[in-house]
Write an enzyme that holds these catalytic residues in place. Sequence first.
Site, PDB file in Angstrom:
ATOM      1  N   LYS A  13      25.072   1.662   4.682  1.00 22.57           N
ATOM      2  CA  LYS A  13      25.665   1.759   3.567  1.00 22.57           C
ATOM      3  C   LYS A  13      26.208   2.888   2.972  1.00 22.57           C
ATOM      4  CE  LYS A  13      22.484  -0.828   1.409  1.00 22.57           C
ATOM      5  NZ  LYS A  13      21.339  -0.980   2.412  1.00 22.57           N
ATOM      6  N   ARG A  85      21.525  -6.813  -5.584  1.00 21.15           N
ATOM      7  CA  ARG A  85      20.524  -7.159  -4.705  1.00 21.15           C
ATOM      8  C   ARG A  85      20.004  -8.331  -4.771  1.00 21.15           C
ATOM      9  NH1 ARG A  85      18.173  -2.229  -1.535  1.00 21.15           N
ATOM     10  NH2 ARG A  85      19.499  -0.702  -2.313  1.00 21.15           N
ATOM     11  N   ARG A 120      15.209   8.010  10.438  1.00 18.86           N
ATOM     12  CA  ARG A 120      15.903   8.854   9.306  1.00 18.86           C
ATOM     13  C   ARG A 120      15.478  10.182   8.806  1.00 18.86           C
ATOM     14  NH1 ARG A 120      18.550   5.581   4.516  1.00 18.86           N
ATOM     15  NH2 ARG A 120      16.483   4.696   4.234  1.00 18.86           N
ATOM     16  N   ARG A 149      11.820   9.748   4.070  1.00 19.69           N
ATOM     17  CA  ARG A 149      11.746   9.276   2.636  1.00 19.69           C
ATOM     18  C   ARG A 149      10.294   8.599   3.003  1.00 19.69           C
ATOM     19  NH1 ARG A 149      17.171   5.902   1.224  1.00 19.69           N
ATOM     20  NH2 ARG A 149      15.707   4.299   1.220  1.00 19.69           N
ATOM     21  N   ARG A 160      10.365  -3.903   3.326  1.00 21.88           N
ATOM     22  CA  ARG A 160      11.973  -3.941   2.773  1.00 21.88           C
ATOM     23  C   ARG A 160      12.768  -5.054   3.589  1.00 21.88           C
ATOM     24  NH1 ARG A 160      13.290   2.213   3.833  1.00 21.88           N
ATOM     25  NH2 ARG A 160      15.443   1.643   3.256  1.00 21.88           N
TER      26      ARG A 160
HETATM   27  P1  AP5 Z   1      22.001   4.689   5.860  1.00 25.50           P
HETATM   28  O1  AP5 Z   1      23.495   4.847   5.757  1.00 25.50           O
HETATM   29  O2  AP5 Z   1      21.122   5.609   4.972  1.00 25.50           O
HETATM   30  O3  AP5 Z   1      21.965   3.173   5.369  1.00 25.50           O
HETATM   31  P2  AP5 Z   1      21.737   2.588   4.251  1.00 25.50           P
HETATM   32  O4  AP5 Z   1      22.241   1.100   4.534  1.00 25.50           O
HETATM   33  O5  AP5 Z   1      22.291   3.196   3.310  1.00 25.50           O
HETATM   34  O6  AP5 Z   1      19.977   2.325   4.234  1.00 25.50           O
HETATM   35  P3  AP5 Z   1      19.222   2.659   2.961  1.00 25.50           P
HETATM   36  O7  AP5 Z   1      17.728   2.818   3.686  1.00 25.50           O
HETATM   37  O8  AP5 Z   1      19.316   3.812   2.125  1.00 25.50           O
HETATM   38  O9  AP5 Z   1      19.442   1.281   2.126  1.00 25.50           O
HETATM   39  P4  AP5 Z   1      18.197   0.676   1.176  1.00 25.50           P
HETATM   40  O10 AP5 Z   1      19.164  -0.366   0.664  1.00 25.50           O
HETATM   41  O11 AP5 Z   1      17.006   0.338   1.904  1.00 25.50           O
HETATM   42  O12 AP5 Z   1      17.566   1.782   0.094  1.00 25.50           O
HETATM   43  P5  AP5 Z   1      18.192   2.459  -1.013  1.00 25.50           P
HETATM   44  O13 AP5 Z   1      18.001   3.965  -0.924  1.00 25.50           O
HETATM   45  O14 AP5 Z   1      19.431   1.839  -1.260  1.00 25.50           O
HETATM   46  O15 AP5 Z   1      21.712   4.993   7.208  1.00 25.50           O
HETATM   47  C1  AP5 Z   1      20.171   4.770   7.694  1.00 25.50           C
HETATM   48  C2  AP5 Z   1      19.973   5.681   9.171  1.00 25.50           C
HETATM   49  O16 AP5 Z   1      20.520   5.123  10.116  1.00 25.50           O
HETATM   50  C3  AP5 Z   1      20.544   7.029   8.792  1.00 25.50           C
HETATM   51  O17 AP5 Z   1      19.447   7.969   9.324  1.00 25.50           O
HETATM   52  C4  AP5 Z   1      21.791   7.028   9.308  1.00 25.50           C
HETATM   53  O18 AP5 Z   1      22.171   8.483   9.913  1.00 25.50           O
HETATM   54  C5  AP5 Z   1      21.938   6.004  10.595  1.00 25.50           C
HETATM   55  N1  AP5 Z   1      22.913   5.382  10.678  1.00 25.50           N
HETATM   56  C6  AP5 Z   1      23.829   4.807   9.963  1.00 25.50           C
HETATM   57  N2  AP5 Z   1      24.733   4.030  10.463  1.00 25.50           N
HETATM   58  C7  AP5 Z   1      24.538   4.345  12.061  1.00 25.50           C
HETATM   59  C8  AP5 Z   1      25.035   3.857  13.103  1.00 25.50           C
HETATM   60  N3  AP5 Z   1      26.328   2.841  12.662  1.00 25.50           N
HETATM   61  N4  AP5 Z   1      24.545   4.041  14.276  1.00 25.50           N
HETATM   62  C9  AP5 Z   1      23.463   4.660  14.505  1.00 25.50           C
HETATM   63  N5  AP5 Z   1      22.591   5.137  13.242  1.00 25.50           N
HETATM   64  C10 AP5 Z   1      23.295   4.745  11.832  1.00 25.50           C
HETATM   65  O19 AP5 Z   1      17.074   1.712  -1.953  1.00 25.50           O
HETATM   66  C11 AP5 Z   1      15.638   2.284  -1.951  1.00 25.50           C
HETATM   67  C12 AP5 Z   1      14.973   1.444  -3.114  1.00 25.50           C
HETATM   68  O20 AP5 Z   1      15.344   1.417  -4.381  1.00 25.50           O
HETATM   69  C13 AP5 Z   1      14.812  -0.047  -2.609  1.00 25.50           C
HETATM   70  O21 AP5 Z   1      13.713  -0.357  -1.886  1.00 25.50           O
HETATM   71  C14 AP5 Z   1      14.367  -0.510  -4.011  1.00 25.50           C
HETATM   72  O22 AP5 Z   1      12.998   0.003  -4.286  1.00 25.50           O
HETATM   73  C15 AP5 Z   1      15.003   0.369  -5.171  1.00 25.50           C
HETATM   74  N6  AP5 Z   1      16.494  -0.311  -5.186  1.00 25.50           N
HETATM   75  C16 AP5 Z   1      17.572   0.350  -4.997  1.00 25.50           C
HETATM   76  N7  AP5 Z   1      18.637  -0.548  -5.346  1.00 25.50           N
HETATM   77  C17 AP5 Z   1      18.143  -1.735  -6.021  1.00 25.50           C
HETATM   78  C18 AP5 Z   1      18.562  -2.904  -6.716  1.00 25.50           C
HETATM   79  N8  AP5 Z   1      19.670  -2.992  -6.707  1.00 25.50           N
HETATM   80  N9  AP5 Z   1      17.709  -3.535  -7.283  1.00 25.50           N
HETATM   81  C19 AP5 Z   1      16.270  -3.424  -7.233  1.00 25.50           C
HETATM   82  N10 AP5 Z   1      15.958  -2.367  -6.479  1.00 25.50           N
HETATM   83  C20 AP5 Z   1      16.756  -1.481  -5.858  1.00 25.50           C
END
Ligand code: AP5
Length: 206
Positions: A13, A85, A120, A149, A160
């Site tokens: 994302k 979410r 990552r 992280r 997760r």
């Molecule tokens: P990346 O692009 O970072 O993936 P992402 O989908 O953004 O993953 P996140 O881990 O950031 O999402 P998340 O939803 O778990 O965490 P968030 O920070 O939002 O890519 C991941 C890795 O893969 C990178 O190293 C990248 O280089 C690699 N990659 C990407 N695409 C690739 C491809 N096509 N091929 C190969 N490699 C690839 O949330 C963190 C925490 O915050 C949650 O757990 C929760 O506690 C809280 N939180 C956030 N939002 C909410 C909400 N709406 N409600 C409640 N709690 C929330």
Amino acid sequence: MNIVMFGPPGAGKGSVSAFLVGEFSYPHIAAGDIIREEARKPQNKVRAYMEKGELVPDAVIMQLVGSRLRQPDCGEGFILDGFPRTIVQAEFLERQRIPIDIVINLEVDEDAIVDRLSGRRMDPKTGQIYNLNTMELPEGVDREKLVQRPDDKPEVIRKRIEVYKKQTAPVIEYYRERNVLLNIDGNPELGQVVGSVREALQKVRE
Ligand code: AP5
């Protein structure tokens, strides 16, 4: 155009949003970044949820994201990453009369998710994201200086994914019923995924 980037943890994302920001002059609003910022404040209540791999309470994230979306730079459109979410969060957007024009749902196999998240790493100086498992590190990047992280540890990754399946995946149906869902295969390499998203958005805009 108000765009939601949707998908399981590690679906890409954030990575795909970074490309879209270059094309649309919309702000990229990442719920995870907002939470991490909040977690740096003393006596915050969100860090514990995040580090356990749980969602922070709806009321907390709705207040934070809601006030960000009311900023003037969101007037023309936004790329909202990681929100909603839960169904409660999706209903919140509707109640606030914040329309969502398109939900890009990145579909990625579970094995790839684990591989991506466990590999990552971030450069603490620049914020640039790399991956030790799925990408070559560019020349000049020192692997030893990259940081992981806390929620990318194996036991938290498992939690997760479990939380995603239980609390977040039902939101897909919510947007399917509203005819704004666009499923994209997020398994190929990043350039290809970005290409598919671009193509799909182009069709929507025509
Ligand atoms: P990346 O692009 O970072 O993936 P992402 O989908 O953004 O993953 P996140 O881990 O950031 O999402 P998340 O939803 O778990 O965490 P968030 O920070 O939002 O890519 C991941 C890795 O893969 C990178 O190293 C990248 O280089 C690699 N990659 C990407 N695409 C690739 C491809 N096509 N091929 C190969 N490699 C690839 O949330 C963190 C925490 O915050 C949650 O757990 C929760 O506690 C809280 N939180 C956030 N939002 C909410 C909400 N709406 N409600 C409640 N709690 C929330």
